[in-house]
Design a protein around this motif. Sequence first.
Motif, PDB file in Angstrom:
ATOM      1  N   VAL A   2       0.835  -1.209   0.000  1.00 24.09           N
ATOM      2  CA  VAL A   2       0.000   0.000   0.000  1.00 24.09           C
ATOM      3  C   VAL A   2       0.867   1.256   0.000  1.00 24.09           C
ATOM      4  O   VAL A   2       1.808   1.362   0.789  1.00 24.09           O
ATOM      5  CB  VAL A   2      -0.917   0.006   1.251  1.00 24.09           C
ATOM      6  CG1 VAL A   2      -1.679   1.331   1.348  1.00 24.09           C
ATOM      7  CG2 VAL A   2      -1.882  -1.167   1.222  1.00 24.09           C
ATOM      8  N   ASN A   6      -0.765   4.324  -5.493  1.00 24.69           N
ATOM      9  CA  ASN A   6      -0.710   3.021  -6.175  1.00 24.69           C
ATOM     10  C   ASN A   6      -0.201   3.175  -7.611  1.00 24.69           C
ATOM     11  O   ASN A   6      -0.686   2.521  -8.539  1.00 24.69           O
ATOM     12  CB  ASN A   6      -2.074   2.314  -6.144  1.00 24.69           C
ATOM     13  CG  ASN A   6      -2.032   0.847  -6.575  1.00 24.69           C
ATOM     14  OD1 ASN A   6      -2.995   0.309  -7.097  1.00 24.69           O
ATOM     15  ND2 ASN A   6      -0.921   0.170  -6.344  1.00 24.69           N
ATOM     16  N   SER A  10       4.003   1.144  -4.480  1.00 22.05           N
ATOM     17  CA  SER A  10       3.363  -0.155  -4.235  1.00 22.05           C
ATOM     18  C   SER A  10       3.286  -1.054  -5.477  1.00 22.05           C
ATOM     19  O   SER A  10       3.370  -2.285  -5.313  1.00 22.05           O
ATOM     20  CB  SER A  10       1.996   0.004  -3.556  1.00 22.05           C
ATOM     21  OG  SER A  10       1.102   0.741  -4.343  1.00 22.05           O
ATOM     22  N   SER A  32      -1.616  -4.793  -4.811  1.00 24.45           N
ATOM     23  CA  SER A  32      -1.284  -3.475  -4.270  1.00 24.45           C
ATOM     24  C   SER A  32      -2.470  -2.541  -4.430  1.00 24.45           C
ATOM     25  O   SER A  32      -3.379  -2.783  -5.230  1.00 24.45           O
ATOM     26  CB  SER A  32      -0.039  -2.900  -4.951  1.00 24.45           C
ATOM     27  OG  SER A  32      -0.266  -2.675  -6.326  1.00 24.45           O
ATOM     28  N   THR A  35      -4.002   4.528  -0.896  1.00 23.87           N
ATOM     29  CA  THR A  35      -4.942   5.072   0.089  1.00 23.87           C
ATOM     30  C   THR A  35      -5.765   6.208  -0.526  1.00 23.87           C
ATOM     31  O   THR A  35      -6.783   6.600   0.028  1.00 23.87           O
ATOM     32  CB  THR A  35      -4.198   5.591   1.330  1.00 23.87           C
ATOM     33  OG1 THR A  35      -3.253   6.584   0.922  1.00 23.87           O
ATOM     34  CG2 THR A  35      -3.485   4.454   2.056  1.00 23.87           C
ATOM     35  N   LEU A  67      -7.383   1.239  -1.807  1.00 23.74           N
ATOM     36  CA  LEU A  67      -7.494   0.290  -0.695  1.00 23.74           C
ATOM     37  C   LEU A  67      -8.935   0.275  -0.176  1.00 23.74           C
ATOM     38  O   LEU A  67      -9.570   1.312  -0.079  1.00 23.74           O
ATOM     39  CB  LEU A  67      -6.536   0.759   0.417  1.00 23.74           C
ATOM     40  CG  LEU A  67      -6.420  -0.130   1.652  1.00 23.74           C
ATOM     41  CD1 LEU A  67      -5.772  -1.472   1.324  1.00 23.74           C
ATOM     42  CD2 LEU A  67      -5.607   0.595   2.741  1.00 23.74           C
ATOM     43  N   ASP A  71      -9.978  -5.537   2.192  1.00 20.21           N
ATOM     44  CA  ASP A  71      -8.601  -6.022   2.017  1.00 20.21           C
ATOM     45  C   ASP A  71      -8.005  -6.508   3.341  1.00 20.21           C
ATOM     46  O   ASP A  71      -7.125  -7.363   3.346  1.00 20.21           O
ATOM     47  CB  ASP A  71      -7.701  -4.914   1.440  1.00 20.21           C
ATOM     48  CG  ASP A  71      -8.010  -4.608  -0.016  1.00 20.21           C
ATOM     49  OD1 ASP A  71      -8.373  -5.543  -0.758  1.00 20.21           O
ATOM     50  OD2 ASP A  71      -7.904  -3.434  -0.404  1.00 20.21           O
ATOM     51  N   VAL A  80       2.720  -1.250   4.314  1.00 19.09           N
ATOM     52  CA  VAL A  80       2.591   0.139   3.877  1.00 19.09           C
ATOM     53  C   VAL A  80       3.987   0.727   3.700  1.00 19.09           C
ATOM     54  O   VAL A  80       4.963   0.229   4.264  1.00 19.09           O
ATOM     55  CB  VAL A  80       1.761   0.971   4.876  1.00 19.09           C
ATOM     56  CG1 VAL A  80       0.347   0.426   4.983  1.00 19.09           C
ATOM     57  CG2 VAL A  80       2.425   1.021   6.249  1.00 19.09           C
ATOM     58  N   ASN A  85       0.748   6.481   5.090  1.00 25.44           N
ATOM     59  CA  ASN A  85      -0.039   5.350   4.558  1.00 25.44           C
ATOM     60  C   ASN A  85      -0.632   4.536   5.699  1.00 25.44           C
ATOM     61  O   ASN A  85      -1.771   4.063   5.616  1.00 25.44           O
ATOM     62  CB  ASN A  85       0.807   4.378   3.726  1.00 25.44           C
ATOM     63  CG  ASN A  85       1.564   4.986   2.573  1.00 25.44           C
ATOM     64  OD1 ASN A  85       2.602   4.447   2.190  1.00 25.44           O
ATOM     65  ND2 ASN A  85       1.075   6.068   2.002  1.00 25.44           N
ATOM     66  N   ALA A  89      -4.458   3.984   6.096  1.00 24.97           N
ATOM     67  CA  ALA A  89      -4.968   2.603   6.008  1.00 24.97           C
ATOM     68  C   ALA A  89      -5.855   2.288   7.216  1.00 24.97           C
ATOM     69  O   ALA A  89      -6.914   1.664   7.075  1.00 24.97           O
ATOM     70  CB  ALA A  89      -3.808   1.615   5.928  1.00 24.97           C
TER      71      ALA A  89
END
Length: 149
Positions: A2, A6, A10, A32, A35, A67, A71, A80, A85, A89
Motif C-alpha cells: 500500500v 498506487n 506499491s 497493491s 490510500t 485500498l 482487504d 505500507v 499510509n 490505512a
Amino acid sequence: MVCLGNICRSPLAEGILQAKADAAGLNWEVDSAGTAGYHIDEAPHELSQKVAKQNGVDISFQRGRKLRKEDFIAFDKIYVMDSENYNDARRIAGDYWKENKVDLILNETYPHENRSVPDPWYGGFDGFIEVYEMLDKACDKIIKRYTSR
Ligand code: 4NP
C-alpha cells in the motif's frame, strides 16, 4: 502493498514480491492499492515500469486501485510504505483494522525503526532506482522468513 497513489511505490513492491514468491515456489497472491483514488485504473508510473523492466520484472499490466476495508480480511499481511499510509490505512479499515497484519515494509530490513520508503513522485529516475533497491531488500527478507522454517 500500500502507498498513496498506487502508481509509484506499491506497484513495484507488488511486482518484486510476486516475482520472488513465484521463484521460491510459494503460492502467494500479491496485490497493491493506494490510500487515495487519484490514479484508479491507471498503469504504474513510467519510471516504475522502467526500473522494474531493467530488473526483469514486468509491472506494465497492473492497474491502480484504492485500498478497501475488505482487504484487511482478504489478505494475510499488509505492508505500507510510510507512516502516512499507515494512518490512512487505519482510517480506511475502520472496524476491519487488524493491527497485527499491518506493518511498514522497511521494518523487514530495519526492525522496529519505522523507516519510510520515500515517495519518488516529484523526483527523477534516481529516486525510482533507490526505491527499487529498498523494496528488493525488504522483499528478500520476507521471502527468507517464509522459506527458512
Ligand atoms: P505513490 O506516489 O504513492 O508511490 O504511488 C504518488 C503518486 C501520485 C501522487 C502522490 C504520490 N499524487 O499526488 O498524485
